[in-house]
Design a protein around this motif. Structure first.
Motif, mmCIF file in Angstrom:
data_model
loop_
_atom_site.group_PDB
_atom_site.id
_atom_site.type_symbol
_atom_site.label_atom_id
_atom_site.label_comp_id
_atom_site.label_asym_id
_atom_site.label_seq_id
_atom_site.Cartn_x
_atom_site.Cartn_y
_atom_site.Cartn_z
ATOM 1 N N PRO A 188 -9.745 -4.570 -0.741
ATOM 2 C CA PRO A 188 -9.547 -3.225 -0.190
ATOM 3 C C PRO A 188 -8.086 -2.804 -0.117
ATOM 4 C CG PRO A 188 -11.054 -4.514 1.176
ATOM 5 C CD PRO A 188 -10.394 -5.466 0.238
ATOM 6 N N LYS A 189 -7.183 -3.778 -0.136
ATOM 7 C CA LYS A 189 -5.760 -3.470 0.005
ATOM 8 C C LYS A 189 -5.066 -3.211 -1.326
ATOM 9 C CE LYS A 189 -5.199 -6.196 4.268
ATOM 10 N NZ LYS A 189 -6.580 -6.645 4.410
ATOM 11 N N LYS A 194 -5.543 -0.887 -3.503
ATOM 12 C CA LYS A 194 -5.234 0.531 -3.692
ATOM 13 C C LYS A 194 -4.129 1.004 -2.748
ATOM 14 C CE LYS A 194 -9.821 1.834 -5.394
ATOM 15 N NZ LYS A 194 -11.008 2.703 -5.185
ATOM 16 N N LYS A 195 -3.786 0.160 -1.782
ATOM 17 C CA LYS A 195 -2.753 0.526 -0.803
ATOM 18 C C LYS A 195 -1.409 -0.147 -1.106
ATOM 19 C CE LYS A 195 -6.184 1.174 2.860
ATOM 20 N NZ LYS A 195 -6.623 0.754 4.218
ATOM 21 N N GLY A 196 -1.288 -0.684 -2.304
ATOM 22 C CA GLY A 196 0.000 -1.252 -2.696
ATOM 23 C C GLY A 196 0.057 -2.764 -2.754
ATOM 24 N N LEU A 197 -1.022 -3.431 -2.351
ATOM 25 C CA LEU A 197 -1.028 -4.891 -2.422
ATOM 26 C C LEU A 197 -1.057 -5.337 -3.881
ATOM 27 C CD1 LEU A 197 -1.201 -7.451 -0.557
ATOM 28 C CD2 LEU A 197 -3.643 -7.441 -1.031
ATOM 29 N N LYS A 198 -0.256 -6.336 -4.215
ATOM 30 C CA LYS A 198 -0.211 -6.859 -5.577
ATOM 31 C C LYS A 198 -0.564 -8.342 -5.570
ATOM 32 C CE LYS A 198 3.298 -3.547 -7.070
ATOM 33 N NZ LYS A 198 2.325 -2.698 -7.770
ATOM 34 N N ASP A 205 3.083 -7.367 -0.608
ATOM 35 C CA ASP A 205 3.378 -5.942 -0.550
ATOM 36 C C ASP A 205 4.741 -5.786 0.090
ATOM 37 O OD1 ASP A 205 2.993 -6.363 2.146
ATOM 38 O OD2 ASP A 205 1.133 -5.219 2.281
ATOM 39 N N ARG A 210 5.554 -5.481 3.082
ATOM 40 C CA ARG A 210 5.684 -6.165 4.374
ATOM 41 C C ARG A 210 5.868 -7.661 4.246
ATOM 42 N NH1 ARG A 210 0.393 -4.899 7.210
ATOM 43 N NH2 ARG A 210 -0.320 -5.270 5.083
#
Length: 249
Positions: A42-43, A45-49, A65, A67
């Motif tokens: 789920p992450k 699409k929020k910038g997690l690679k 990401d 953080r």
């Protein structure tokens, strides 16, 4: 401590290199065999690679990401997932990913503006992104002392207080309230060595405001360097030093 993602994985420290790098597609395919995938998917699409390495005996998958980052070790038969650290029994070192470092293309002045103090008198410049409450930074300090790092390098310190270290800011207020670089370096070392003078130190509202401005510049410098956690090390050209062992020889 190195920055964690919400799944709470450790990013460890080691000295290894020359393993085959996996791209995101390959790494995700391997990660799908683990319970971690449902937390990661789920992450994305929020910038997690996601990327990884084939270490020969197992896979090392890194999720990251802005953080922070975390490592996942997966056996070659995809039956087992290992969270935490893995030691090489021969070298006694903790294994970490050795992805090729990208040349620094950011704003060097932003990095220099974020240096909170400088210590050491060596001929080589070394930039360190650190957090005084970080246990990995505390271990690095012991290695630095043993290796006489301050004789080999001029060390430029950049603070990046991690949000889950509740005492980090108080420690930094204590360190940066000192008037000289020498005294700041002394308080920094003392704090890393487990000293608690910071807990008894009183900082005025005005002092906190001034130091918060310094911290803000330091955090911008850490972002400019691309630091994903602490400690992170960079050479005179502000390129990340992946082989930590080369620093402490």
């Amino acid at each position: 401590m190195r920055k964690f993602l919400s799944i709470g994985l450790l990013l460890a420290v080691s000295l290894f290199a020359n393993d085959r790098v996996l791209n995101q597609t390959e790494a995700l395919k391997i990660l799908k065999a683990t319970p971690i995938y449902n937390q990661v998917a789920p992450k994305l699409k929020k910038g997690l690679k996601v990327k990884g390495q084939d270490k020969g005996d197992f896979y090392l998958i890194t999720v990251y990401d802005k953080r922070g980052a975390g490592n996942i070790f997966i056996t070659k038969n995809l039956k087992y997932t290992i969270l935490g650290n893995i030691l090489n029994n021969q070298t006694k070192q903790i294994i970490h990913p050795t992805y090729p470092a990208k040349p620094f293309t950011g704003n060097k002045q932003t990095v220099k503006n974020g240096v909170v103090f400088t210590m050491g008198h060596g001929k080589k410049d070394l930039y360190i992104v650190t957090d005084p409450q970080c246990p990995f930074c505390q271990k690095a300090e012991k290695l630095a002392e043993k290796a006489h790092l301050s004789d080999k390098y001029t060390i430029h310190v950049i603070f990046m207080p991690l949000s889950f270290h509740k005492h980090s800011k108080a420690m930094i207020y204590y360190i940066l309230s000192a008037k000289t670089n020498q005294e700041k370096a002394k308080r920094f070392k003392e704090t890393l060595d487990g000293g608690n003078a910071w807990s008894k130190f009183k900082t005025t509202t005005k002092e906190k405001e001034n130091i918060n401005k310094i911290i803000s510049k330091a955090e911008k410098a850490a972002t400019e360097l691309g630091a994903r956690g602490t400690p992170s090390f960079y050479d005179k050209n502000m390129n990340e030093i992946k082989n930590r062992g080369s620093i402490f020889k």
